[in-house]
Design a protein around this motif. Structure first.
Motif, short mmCIF file in Angstrom:
data_model
loop_
_atom_site.label_atom_id
_atom_site.label_comp_id
_atom_site.label_asym_id
_atom_site.label_seq_id
_atom_site.Cartn_x
_atom_site.Cartn_y
_atom_site.Cartn_z
N VAL A 185 0.84 -1.21 0.00
CA VAL A 185 0.00 0.00 0.00
C VAL A 185 0.87 1.26 0.00
CG1 VAL A 185 -2.13 0.97 0.94
CG2 VAL A 185 -1.51 -1.36 1.50
N TYR A 186 1.89 1.26 -0.83
CA TYR A 186 2.81 2.40 -0.88
C TYR A 186 2.15 3.66 -1.44
CZ TYR A 186 7.09 -0.10 0.46
OH TYR A 186 8.07 -0.77 1.15
N GLY A 187 1.05 3.50 -2.16
CA GLY A 187 0.37 4.66 -2.71
C GLY A 187 -0.05 5.66 -1.64
N LEU A 188 -0.31 5.16 -0.42
CA LEU A 188 -0.70 6.03 0.68
C LEU A 188 0.50 6.61 1.42
CD1 LEU A 188 -3.62 3.89 2.19
CD2 LEU A 188 -3.78 5.83 0.62
N ARG A 189 1.71 6.15 1.07
CA ARG A 189 2.91 6.52 1.81
C ARG A 189 4.00 7.12 0.94
NH1 ARG A 189 3.06 0.48 4.55
NH2 ARG A 189 1.22 0.73 5.88
N ASP A 190 3.79 7.12 -0.35
CA ASP A 190 4.80 7.52 -1.32
C ASP A 190 5.04 9.03 -1.26
OD1 ASP A 190 6.34 8.08 -3.56
OD2 ASP A 190 5.23 6.72 -4.87
N PRO A 191 6.25 9.47 -0.92
CA PRO A 191 6.52 10.90 -0.84
C PRO A 191 6.43 11.60 -2.20
CG PRO A 191 8.56 9.66 -0.61
CD PRO A 191 7.43 8.67 -0.53
N THR A 192 6.71 10.88 -3.28
CA THR A 192 6.61 11.52 -4.60
C THR A 192 5.15 11.80 -4.94
OG1 THR A 192 6.48 9.47 -5.92
CG2 THR A 192 8.67 10.27 -5.33
N LEU A 193 4.26 10.87 -4.58
CA LEU A 193 2.84 11.08 -4.82
C LEU A 193 2.30 12.19 -3.93
CD1 LEU A 193 0.39 10.16 -6.40
CD2 LEU A 193 0.00 8.38 -4.69
N ARG A 197 9.65 17.84 -10.43
CA ARG A 197 10.69 17.80 -9.40
C ARG A 197 11.38 16.44 -9.46
NH1 ARG A 197 11.05 21.06 -4.77
NH2 ARG A 197 9.91 22.49 -6.14
N ARG A 198 12.67 16.42 -9.26
CA ARG A 198 13.39 15.15 -9.15
C ARG A 198 13.02 14.49 -7.82
NH1 ARG A 198 17.25 18.84 -10.97
NH2 ARG A 198 17.95 18.47 -13.14
N TRP A 199 13.03 13.17 -7.82
CA TRP A 199 12.74 12.46 -6.58
C TRP A 199 13.69 12.89 -5.47
CZ3 TRP A 199 12.34 6.69 -8.58
CH2 TRP A 199 11.16 6.55 -9.33
N SER A 200 14.94 13.12 -5.84
CA SER A 200 15.95 13.47 -4.84
C SER A 200 15.77 14.87 -4.27
CB SER A 200 17.35 13.35 -5.45
OG SER A 200 17.50 14.25 -6.54
N GLN A 201 14.85 15.64 -4.84
CA GLN A 201 14.69 17.03 -4.42
C GLN A 201 13.30 17.38 -3.91
OE1 GLN A 201 15.94 18.82 -8.16
NE2 GLN A 201 18.02 19.17 -7.37
N TYR A 244 15.12 -2.15 -7.77
CA TYR A 244 14.52 -2.64 -9.02
C TYR A 244 14.97 -1.79 -10.20
CZ TYR A 244 11.82 -5.46 -5.88
OH TYR A 244 11.48 -6.37 -4.90
N GLY A 245 16.13 -1.16 -10.04
CA GLY A 245 16.73 -0.41 -11.13
C GLY A 245 16.30 1.04 -11.24
N MET A 246 15.39 1.46 -10.36
CA MET A 246 14.89 2.83 -10.41
C MET A 246 15.64 3.70 -9.41
SD MET A 246 10.81 2.07 -10.93
CE MET A 246 10.70 1.11 -9.44
N HIS A 247 16.89 4.00 -9.73
CA HIS A 247 17.75 4.76 -8.81
C HIS A 247 17.45 6.25 -8.85
CE1 HIS A 247 20.12 1.19 -8.05
NE2 HIS A 247 20.22 0.99 -9.37
N TYR A 248 16.97 6.73 -9.97
CA TYR A 248 16.67 8.15 -10.14
C TYR A 248 15.28 8.30 -10.71
CZ TYR A 248 21.77 8.13 -9.95
OH TYR A 248 23.08 7.91 -9.58
N GLY A 249 14.68 9.46 -10.48
CA GLY A 249 13.35 9.66 -11.02
C GLY A 249 12.88 11.09 -10.89
N MET A 250 11.68 11.32 -11.43
CA MET A 250 11.07 12.63 -11.39
C MET A 250 9.56 12.48 -11.23
SD MET A 250 10.77 13.84 -15.38
CE MET A 250 9.36 14.89 -14.95
N ILE A 251 8.94 13.54 -10.76
CA ILE A 251 7.49 13.57 -10.63
C ILE A 251 6.98 14.78 -11.40
CG2 ILE A 251 7.50 14.91 -8.48
CD1 ILE A 251 5.16 11.96 -9.11
#
Length: 203
Positions: free
Chosen positions: A52-60, A70-74, A90-97
């Motif tokens: 249930v990460y959808g309720l806890r995901d900081p990017t969301l 915004r970059r995930w790291s920022q 799972y290979g997703m070291h970097y990302g954006m929202i």
């Protein structure tokens, strides 16, 4: 995919721009998106759902409280469950929202990659694609009388033959009305079309 050729073309463009996969929810209303497409690794999708990460995901959370990119790291929000660190496994070291639109009908897209951070230019490109998708998939504000009648029959529990007889049309004509209603509402099934029509106050 979406059953809308123009939207499918944009999803293809988005896939090319996001080597680590993406997840996009178009016009999120009452927690549920009009259209949801997720190309992240299947194992990660299963874990994300199970925990249930959808309720806890900081990017969301960032996407629900801000618009833009915004970059995930920022994002500057706490991640007590270590979701972003686990995504890296799972290979997703970097990302954006990317977040677009009013809170009442918001579109949120996340994108990942494994090799490096997204550049400002890449984020702007993703934003443009998602903006076009958001604009293209605006929920309808009205349905035709024929579409409303057909959906109401289904909502009332009528079968196709009975509904057609009630409306004084052939069964094939009734099915055509349902098809046009599904297309207008961008729904995959008639049940989904009925649900969306109710949510939008159209029936």
């Amino acid at each position: 995919m979406s059953k809308t050729p123009a939207l499918d073309l944009l999803l293809h463009e988005l896939a090319l721009a996001t080597p680590g996969g993406y997840a996009v929810g178009l016009h999120i209303r009452y927690v549920s998106p009009l259209i949801m497409v997720n190309t992240y690794p299947e194992e990660w999708q299963e874990i994300y759902t199970a925990k249930v990460y959808g309720l806890r995901d900081p990017t969301l959370a960032w996407g629900l409280s801000h618009t833009g990119t915004r970059r995930w790291s920022q994002i500057g929000l706490p991640d007590p469950f270590g979701i972003l660190k686990e995504a890296g496994e799972y290979g997703m070291h970097y990302g954006m929202i990317c977040s677009i639109g009013p809170l009442s009908s918001r579109t949120i897209a996340g994108a990942a990659r494994g090799d490096r951070e997204y550049t400002e230019e890449e984020m702007e490109y993703v934003h443009r694609i998602v903006q076009r998708m958001h604009d293209l998939s605006v929920p309808p504000t009205r349905l035709s009388k024929a579409q409303i009648e057909a959906l109401r029959c289904i909502a009332d529990g009528d079968r196709h033959a009975a509904a057609a007889a009630k409306l004084g049309i052939s069964e094939s004509a009734f099915k055509a009305r349902l098809t046009s209603a599904r297309q207008k509402l961008m729904a995959r099934t008639t049940a989904e079309a009925v649900q969306r029509a109710r949510e939008y106050g159209l029936i």
